[in-house]
Structures are given as C-alpha cells and as structure tokens.
Design an enzyme around this catalytic site. Structure first.
Site, short mmCIF file in Angstrom:
data_model
loop_
_atom_site.label_atom_id
_atom_site.label_comp_id
_atom_site.label_asym_id
_atom_site.label_seq_id
_atom_site.Cartn_x
_atom_site.Cartn_y
_atom_site.Cartn_z
N LYS A 1 -2.76 6.97 3.80
CA LYS A 1 -4.17 6.56 3.77
C LYS A 1 -5.03 7.61 4.47
O LYS A 1 -4.55 8.33 5.35
CB LYS A 1 -4.34 5.24 4.52
CG LYS A 1 -3.83 4.02 3.79
CD LYS A 1 -4.12 2.76 4.59
CE LYS A 1 -3.59 1.52 3.91
NZ LYS A 1 -4.22 1.21 2.62
N ARG B 1 3.22 -6.03 -1.82
CA ARG B 1 3.85 -6.77 -2.92
C ARG B 1 5.37 -6.57 -2.91
O ARG B 1 6.11 -7.45 -3.35
CB ARG B 1 3.21 -6.33 -4.25
CG ARG B 1 3.42 -4.90 -4.60
CD ARG B 1 2.39 -4.37 -5.62
NE ARG B 1 1.07 -4.16 -5.02
CZ ARG B 1 0.00 -3.75 -5.69
NH1 ARG B 1 0.08 -3.53 -6.99
NH2 ARG B 1 -1.15 -3.57 -5.07
#
Ligand code: BES
Ligand code: MN
Ligand code: ZN
Length: 493
Positions: free
Chosen positions: A270, A344
């Site tokens: 990120k 996920r």
C-alpha cells in the site's frame, strides 16, 4: 465511567453539573419545569437569550444559577417530545455528558424522572458509549486536558427499576468498549498471538475459547489464510469462541470476523500515506468478539459460535507473491493476483472451517474488506450482502434498532466471471469497479447453501473525526450492537 441511578429528589452535590431535557416547540421535561420554578424562571430566561430550539443535541449552559446547589445547569435539546424513544434518550444523555465533560465538574446529574426505566437505562448507555476513551499510551497528558467528569447519575422516579433495566445494556457497553479497545491497540502490541490471548481471557464470562496455530491450520489445509500470514514474523492464529446458552441440540448461529492485525498490502504494498489506519483492519473480528462478549455477559439464551481469522499481512522475505496459487480448506484453488486483497483469503478458510465443524443455522461475516464500499456508501453506512431474504430482513431490522447502519448490495451472477483465472479455480481480485461486490462474490464461494450475510464495514470501523455523540473519535465498535440485536430478534424475541 461509572453511571448510577438515583432518586429524582436528589439535589446535585455542591458545585456539580445538573442536566435537564427540553423538547422542540418550547416543551420542557418535568425536571426542566421543576428546576425552572426552583430557580425563579432563570432557565427559560437563559434559553430566551439564545437560539435554543430544543432540537436534538443543542445545549445551553447556565453558570452558578441561584436557587440550586448546581454549579452549572445544562439544558439539553432532546428533539420532538413524541419521538423521545430509547434511542433519543441515549443520544440526549450523550450530549449532556459531552457538554459537561471538559468543564471541570466532576459529577453530572442527568435529571429525567417520568421518562420510565427503559429510557433512563438507555440514557446511561448513551453516557457509557460517549465517555469511552483510549488513553493508555498518553503518559504526559495534563490532568486539565482529561475529561473532568468521573461519575454520572441519572435521576429516576424508581432507581431500582432503572438499574435492573440497565443490566443487559451495561453488558453491551462493556462489550463495545472491549471491541473498541482491540481496534485502538497498535499493531506492535496487538498481533495475532496477543489478540488470541485477550480473547481467551473472556473464558471468565463463560465463553469457551480455543486457539489454533499454524501447525493445526496447516493440517486442516488452510492454504489461503496461511498464505496471507506467511510474510509476517508473527504467527497466524484462528480463534474459536463458543457460547452455549441455548438448548443442547440447537444449531448455533455463526459469526466470522476478518482479523488482519495490520495490512501493509503485502508485496502488493500500500502507499505510505494513510497506511497507519490499517491497524484497524481487524475491526470485523473485534465486532464479532465484542458480540460474543455481550451474549455471554448478559447470558443470552442462544448457541453462538465465532471464528476469528487473525493474521498480519506483511511483505517479509517469506511473503506470498502476486501470481501464487493457494489451496483453500474447501479444496478450491485461488490465484493471488493482488496480495492486498487478503481479507477474502482469510475469510474463505475461516468460514469453511466454521461450517464444516459446527453446521450453523446461519452465518454472518464482518470485515473491513474493500475501499470500494467506502466510495459507495461513505463512512456512516456499511454494505451488506445476503443470500437469504429472511436473514436480510432480520439484519435490516436489527440495524434500525441498533443504530449500526447497513445498506443492502447486490450479488449479481453475471459478475462471477470477473473472478475467472487462467490457472486456478478463481483469482482473488476483479476489476476496480464494483470491487466490494466481487469481493462478496468471492466469499460466497466458500459458503455452503446456508443463509449467509457478509458485512463490508471498511468505512464504518474507524472515525478519526466523529460527529456522533455516542462515538468518540477513533474506533467505533461498529457491528457489536448489530449482532447482539440480531440475536435478540431471532432467538430471544
Ligand atoms: N483492508 C483493506 C480495505 C480497507 C480500505 C479497509 C480502507 C479500511 C479502509 C483491504 O484488505 C484491501 O486492501 N482491499 C483492497 C482490495 C483490492 C486490492 C482488490 C482495496 O480495497 O483497495
Ligand atoms: Mn488489503
Ligand atoms: Zn485488509
């Protein structure tokens, strides 16, 4: 913060703060009316000198009025009188606390006789939630910068009845504080093993807590969860919580939480700006742990299980790479296109494990899953996805009653192809557009024909500049109350 219920005839202690409620259209609560008479009309005169209309959250402070021992009287707007329900009582009391907390007063008496035990208890809950503070790492903060109010009393016609009505709500307040604490802790303190330790300590409430480490998860074939954690020096953990308050043979309700203690993005790193906020990427699991806390603390008559997938997503030398293929516990394989779509992967194995072991009646997962849901719904509303109409209705009702706002999103079958992979059964990301939806569709593949709901709460977990009276800036505790309410509605209604 200590909140007590006292008889309405109690006078405020010398110099302390007294709050009374006033409604829209100039209507006073009985306590405001009585006080105004006691101080010779000074309350109405003070209000007349302001723009106070009685709308929710407006306040007028009167200093050292003669005729009362109070050093400060605060008139708190509580909205329309005929709309003064439990929620309004919470909010008005929270505003009363916020108006007084930094004034130097050490005690606050909120006078609300004639409001009834339920609303008096809800007022106490509002104060508890508003007074939450995470200041354990502030060692040099001057006392005058800290809130001065150390005790709040609610004035009632029947203090015993209010205290009784508050019992379950006090459990809820404790549970929300527990979740907020977990989210607030920095990632160097709260890594998976330490997190598991703190949840294990809840066995004191009668919860059964088990912790699985890498060895056990490897045996179970949790390649997706373990793949996320393998770039970190901190060991991944799977925490299983059980509350057995219902009939012995009744299927449990199941909650699953994303517990990424820190999300750097992994090798798909990120940007630096704002990355510190990713310390909150375990808020879904904190909400689930908080809800289990509430169920146990109030001895809910329900069987509930929770599974928390706890990992740290780091770009260490052993980290997984974009393009890696992992095998989930379900047997399905996943091509990891982007290591930053890690939530996920964690949920896939946690959900499968939970279904496989507990055969729950329904399953709700909570996760700070996608930036896309923040773009879609903003910071005040979480997205939810659901495969079952009854569960969807129950969640919407629980959302309304609890104040944890959610909005239903679609699960379009046409978007399934966006997860097609050239090498594996699926890839872990779709296009940027519709990113929260494809994430939900991914998770759905790991649910097995049971009523399932997924709550993408990336926007609502953390409020650096909160304007809400009951949510101090920082960790919101979003989801605890929603799940507690859902259990009340489904199993205790
Ligand atoms: N933890 C983030 C999602 C997030 C974003 C939480 C903002 C809180 C605030 C999640 O793991 C993530 O990185 N999602 C990616 C997915 C993408 C790579 C497909 C995102 O939303 O950008
Ligand atoms: Mn991520
Ligand atoms: Zn994440």
């Amino acid at each position: 913060m200590k909140v007590d219920f006292v008889a309405a005839k109690t006078e405020p202690a010398d110099g302390q703060a007294l709050a009374v409620l006033a409604f829209e259209d100039g209507e006073f609560s009985p306590a405001a009316e009585a006080l105004d008479a006691q101080v010779g009309g000074a309350v109405r005169r003070a209000i007349g000198a302001t723009r106070f209309k009685g709308t929710m959250g407006q306040t007028v402070s009167i200093l050292a009025p003669s005729g009362t021992a109070a050093g400060r009287v605060v008139v708190v707007g509580a909205g329309k009188q005929d709309a003064f329900d439990g929620r309004a009582a919470e909010t008005a009391a929270a505003h009363a606390y916020n108006a007084v907390k930094d004034t130097g007063a050490e005690r606050l008496l909120i006078m609300m006789p004639a409001a009834g035990a339920e609303r008096q208890a809800r007022a106490a809950l509002g104060v508890r939630l508003a007074a939450y503070r995470f200041d354990k790492y502030r060692t040099t903060e001057k006392p005058e910068k800290k809130p001065s109010v150390a005790r709040v009393d609610v004035g009632c016609e029947d203090a015993k009845a209010a205290a009784k009505a508050f019992k379950d709500l006090a459990a809820l307040a404790d549970a929300i504080s527990f979740a907020r604490d977990l989210v607030s802790e920095p990632a160097n303190v709260l890594y998976p093993v330490e997190y598991a330790r703190r949840v294990s300590a809840l066995s004191r409430l009668g919860l059964e807590v088990e912790v699985l480490g890498v060895k056990e998860m490897t045996k179970l074939g949790m390649g997706a969860l373990l793949g996320v954690g393998q770039g970190s020096a901190r060991e991944s953990q799977l925490v299983v919580m059980q509350w057995k308050g219902g009939p012995k043979d009744a299927k449990p309700i199941a909650f699953i939480g994303k517990g990424v203690c820190f999300d750097t993005g992994g090798v798909s790193l990120k940007p630096a700006e704002g990355m510190e906020e990713m310390v909150t990427d375990m808020a879904g699991s904190a909400a689930v742990a908080g809800a289990m806390y509430a169920l146990a603390a109030r001895k809910a008559k329900v069987n509930a299980v929770a599974v928390l997938g706890l990992v740290e997503n780091m770009p260490g030398g052993a980290a997984q790479r974009p393009g890696d293929v992992v095998k989930t516990m379900s047997g399905q394989t996943v091509e990891v296109i982007n290591t930053d779509a890690e939530g996920r992967l964690v949920l896939a194995d946690a959900i499968w494990y939970c279904q496989d072991r507990f055969k729950p009646s329904l399953l709700v997962d909570l996760a700070t899953l996608t930036g896309a849901i923040v773009i879609a719904l903003g910071k005040d509303i979480a997205g939810f996805y659901c495969t079952d109409e009854k569960l969807a209705q129950n969640l919407q009702a629980a959302s309304k009653a609890s104040g944890d706002a959610i909005w239903r999103m679609p699960l379009p079958a046409d978007y399934e192809r966006l997860l097609d992979s050239h090498i594996a059964d699926m890839k872990n990301t779709g296009p940027r557009q519709g990113g929260s939806i494809t994430a939900a569709l991914f998770i759905k593949r790991f649910t097995n024909k049971l009523p399932w709901a997924h709550i993408d709460m990336a926007g609502t977990a953390w409020k650096p500049n909160s304007q809400a009276a009951m949510i101090p800036s920082g960790a919101t505790g979003f989801g605890v109350r929603l799940l507690d309410q859902l259990v009340r509605d489904i199993h205790e209604g």
